[in-house]
Scaffold this motif. Structure first.
Motif, PDB file in Angstrom:
ATOM      1  N   SER A 217       0.851  -1.189   0.000  1.00  0.00           N
ATOM      2  CA  SER A 217       0.000   0.000   0.000  1.00  0.00           C
ATOM      3  C   SER A 217       0.887   1.239   0.000  1.00  0.00           C
ATOM      4  O   SER A 217       1.783   1.380   0.840  1.00  0.00           O
ATOM      5  CB  SER A 217      -0.897   0.004   1.231  1.00  0.00           C
ATOM      6  N   LEU A 218       0.659   2.131  -0.946  1.00  0.00           N
ATOM      7  CA  LEU A 218       1.512   3.317  -1.094  1.00  0.00           C
ATOM      8  C   LEU A 218       0.894   4.566  -0.482  1.00  0.00           C
ATOM      9  O   LEU A 218       1.611   5.428   0.010  1.00  0.00           O
ATOM     10  CB  LEU A 218       1.799   3.566  -2.573  1.00  0.00           C
ATOM     11  N   ALA A 219      -0.420   4.680  -0.538  1.00  0.00           N
ATOM     12  CA  ALA A 219      -1.075   5.888  -0.017  1.00  0.00           C
ATOM     13  C   ALA A 219      -2.568   5.627   0.062  1.00  0.00           C
ATOM     14  O   ALA A 219      -3.106   4.722  -0.581  1.00  0.00           O
ATOM     15  CB  ALA A 219      -0.797   7.089  -0.925  1.00  0.00           C
ATOM     16  N   SER A 220      -3.238   6.458   0.860  1.00  0.00           N
ATOM     17  CA  SER A 220      -4.672   6.321   1.042  1.00  0.00           C
ATOM     18  C   SER A 220      -5.255   7.701   1.305  1.00  0.00           C
ATOM     19  O   SER A 220      -4.589   8.548   1.916  1.00  0.00           O
ATOM     20  CB  SER A 220      -4.935   5.400   2.233  1.00  0.00           C
ATOM     21  N   VAL A 221      -6.480   7.931   0.833  1.00  0.00           N
ATOM     22  CA  VAL A 221      -7.116   9.221   1.068  1.00  0.00           C
ATOM     23  C   VAL A 221      -8.622   9.015   1.210  1.00  0.00           C
ATOM     24  O   VAL A 221      -9.209   8.136   0.581  1.00  0.00           O
ATOM     25  CB  VAL A 221      -6.797  10.220  -0.071  1.00  0.00           C
ATOM     26  N   SER A 222      -9.219   9.826   2.057  1.00  0.00           N
ATOM     27  CA  SER A 222     -10.664   9.822   2.227  1.00  0.00           C
ATOM     28  C   SER A 222     -11.246  10.950   1.381  1.00  0.00           C
ATOM     29  O   SER A 222     -10.717  12.062   1.386  1.00  0.00           O
ATOM     30  CB  SER A 222     -10.990  10.041   3.709  1.00  0.00           C
ATOM     31  N   VAL A 223     -12.317  10.646   0.644  1.00  0.00           N
ATOM     32  CA  VAL A 223     -12.911  11.627  -0.267  1.00  0.00           C
ATOM     33  C   VAL A 223     -14.391  11.755   0.061  1.00  0.00           C
ATOM     34  O   VAL A 223     -15.107  10.753   0.104  1.00  0.00           O
ATOM     35  CB  VAL A 223     -12.762  11.191  -1.741  1.00  0.00           C
ATOM     36  N   GLU A 224     -14.833  12.981   0.270  1.00  0.00           N
ATOM     37  CA  GLU A 224     -16.259  13.222   0.480  1.00  0.00           C
ATOM     38  C   GLU A 224     -16.892  13.574  -0.858  1.00  0.00           C
ATOM     39  O   GLU A 224     -16.626  14.639  -1.423  1.00  0.00           O
ATOM     40  CB  GLU A 224     -16.481  14.339   1.493  1.00  0.00           C
ATOM     41  N   LEU A 225     -17.709  12.658  -1.364  1.00  0.00           N
ATOM     42  CA  LEU A 225     -18.328  12.829  -2.676  1.00  0.00           C
ATOM     43  C   LEU A 225     -19.665  13.548  -2.535  1.00  0.00           C
ATOM     44  O   LEU A 225     -20.580  13.041  -1.890  1.00  0.00           O
ATOM     45  CB  LEU A 225     -18.569  11.464  -3.321  1.00  0.00           C
ATOM     46  N   GLU A 226     -19.758  14.723  -3.161  1.00  0.00           N
ATOM     47  CA  GLU A 226     -21.030  15.442  -3.189  1.00  0.00           C
ATOM     48  C   GLU A 226     -21.839  14.960  -4.392  1.00  0.00           C
ATOM     49  O   GLU A 226     -21.280  14.593  -5.429  1.00  0.00           O
ATOM     50  CB  GLU A 226     -20.801  16.949  -3.332  1.00  0.00           C
ATOM     51  N   ALA A 227     -23.151  15.010  -4.263  1.00  0.00           N
ATOM     52  CA  ALA A 227     -24.028  14.553  -5.336  1.00  0.00           C
ATOM     53  C   ALA A 227     -23.770  15.327  -6.626  1.00  0.00           C
ATOM     54  O   ALA A 227     -23.576  16.548  -6.604  1.00  0.00           O
ATOM     55  CB  ALA A 227     -25.488  14.705  -4.917  1.00  0.00           C
ATOM     56  N   ASP A 228     -23.764  14.585  -7.736  1.00  0.00           N
ATOM     57  CA  ASP A 228     -23.694  15.169  -9.085  1.00  0.00           C
ATOM     58  C   ASP A 228     -22.384  15.901  -9.364  1.00  0.00           C
ATOM     59  O   ASP A 228     -22.334  16.727 -10.280  1.00  0.00           O
ATOM     60  CB  ASP A 228     -24.880  16.122  -9.338  1.00  0.00           C
ATOM     61  N   VAL A 229     -21.342  15.603  -8.606  1.00  0.00           N
ATOM     62  CA  VAL A 229     -20.036  16.220  -8.852  1.00  0.00           C
ATOM     63  C   VAL A 229     -19.046  15.110  -9.225  1.00  0.00           C
ATOM     64  O   VAL A 229     -19.119  14.003  -8.701  1.00  0.00           O
ATOM     65  CB  VAL A 229     -19.526  16.993  -7.615  1.00  0.00           C
ATOM     66  N   GLN A 230     -18.122  15.431 -10.146  1.00  0.00           N
ATOM     67  CA  GLN A 230     -17.045  14.496 -10.492  1.00  0.00           C
ATOM     68  C   GLN A 230     -15.768  14.892  -9.752  1.00  0.00           C
ATOM     69  O   GLN A 230     -15.470  16.071  -9.588  1.00  0.00           O
ATOM     70  CB  GLN A 230     -16.793  14.495 -12.000  1.00  0.00           C
ATOM     71  N   TYR A 231     -15.025  13.863  -9.340  1.00  0.00           N
ATOM     72  CA  TYR A 231     -13.768  14.038  -8.608  1.00  0.00           C
ATOM     73  C   TYR A 231     -12.663  13.269  -9.321  1.00  0.00           C
ATOM     74  O   TYR A 231     -12.906  12.209  -9.907  1.00  0.00           O
ATOM     75  CB  TYR A 231     -13.890  13.505  -7.176  1.00  0.00           C
ATOM     76  N   THR A 232     -11.451  13.810  -9.232  1.00  0.00           N
ATOM     77  CA  THR A 232     -10.266  13.096  -9.707  1.00  0.00           C
ATOM     78  C   THR A 232      -9.316  12.908  -8.532  1.00  0.00           C
ATOM     79  O   THR A 232      -8.991  13.875  -7.832  1.00  0.00           O
ATOM     80  CB  THR A 232      -9.546  13.881 -10.825  1.00  0.00           C
ATOM     81  N   VAL A 233      -8.888  11.663  -8.315  1.00  0.00           N
ATOM     82  CA  VAL A 233      -7.862  11.363  -7.311  1.00  0.00           C
ATOM     83  C   VAL A 233      -6.573  11.071  -8.071  1.00  0.00           C
ATOM     84  O   VAL A 233      -6.517  10.127  -8.875  1.00  0.00           O
ATOM     85  CB  VAL A 233      -8.270  10.157  -6.440  1.00  0.00           C
TER      86      VAL A 233
END
Length: 220
Positions: free
Chosen positions: A65-81
């Protein structure tokens, strides 16, 4: 139905895990995974239930495992990690999360978010300059940091990066960024040269539909 969000991953960690084999696996815990993503590539966006998810990046096949992140996804929005090279982290890798939402974006304008993923001691802190107006858009951006959303008229804008010099003089660029109306583009600066004090600056642009090979904007 339940609110949903979109999530994609991008591998912008030069030489990770190895220079001659950069494939990484990204897992959205309890949801699924994007496997075998090589440097300079992005997955397609997947639809997920909105809420908090955890994204882990590992060496292929359930490796280290190299890294980890928590992401709060809002409705109808796109995210890039996006994975980036960061020697200060235990396993040499960091993760940045970009929100591609368009809240408050005036109709007809386009939004850009700029990420600093160029690990090099000479790039410890950078300013981003609008080359056409000499305006300093972003000051003192550090590795793993991103700008506030920047809203521009649709069309081409020339951005430059100032490291050691006094802005608006630029050290890298200009890079010609095409801004499309009513959407957000994620613009990430990367140092493709893994040796320190040696920079091969590249600017990667992720538009909402970008997947596979991420377009690289050449310096003029």
């Amino acid at each position: 139905g339940m609110p949903t969000s979109m999530l994609r991953v991008a591998h912008l960690a030069a030489g990770v895990p190895e220079v001659d084999d950069t494939r990484l696996d990204f897992t959205v815990v309890d949801e699924g995974s994007f496997n075998g993503i090589s440097f300079g590539r992005a997955s397609r966006a997947a639809s997920l239930a909105s809420g908090v998810v955890q994204v882990d990046v590992t060496e292929p096949g359930g490796g280290l495992s190299l890294a980890s992140v928590s992401v709060e996804l809002e409705a109808d929005v796109q995210y890039t990690v996006a994975a980036y090279r960061n020697s200060d982290e235990a396993n040499g890798t960091g993760l940045m999360v970009f929100d591609e939402g368009t809240d408050g974006l005036e109709s007809g304008l386009g939004r850009v978010v700029i990420g600093h993923a160029a690990e090099d001691s000479t790039w410890a802190s950078v300013d981003v300059v609008d080359v056409d107006t000499d305006e300093v858009l972003v000051s003192d951006l550090g590795l793993g940091e991103q700008s506030e959303p920047l809203d521009f008229s649709a069309g081409e804008h020339r951005l430059g990066f100032s490291t050691s010099s006094v802005p608006p003089a630029i050290d890298e660029g200009p890079f010609r960024i095409a801004v499309s109306a009513n959407q957000t583009a994620v613009v990430i600066a990367v140092d493709r040269d893994v040796a320190d004090a040696s920079v091969d600056a590249a600017v990667y642009v992720l538009e909402p539909n970008t997947s596979g090979v991420i377009p690289v904007i050449p310096s003029e």
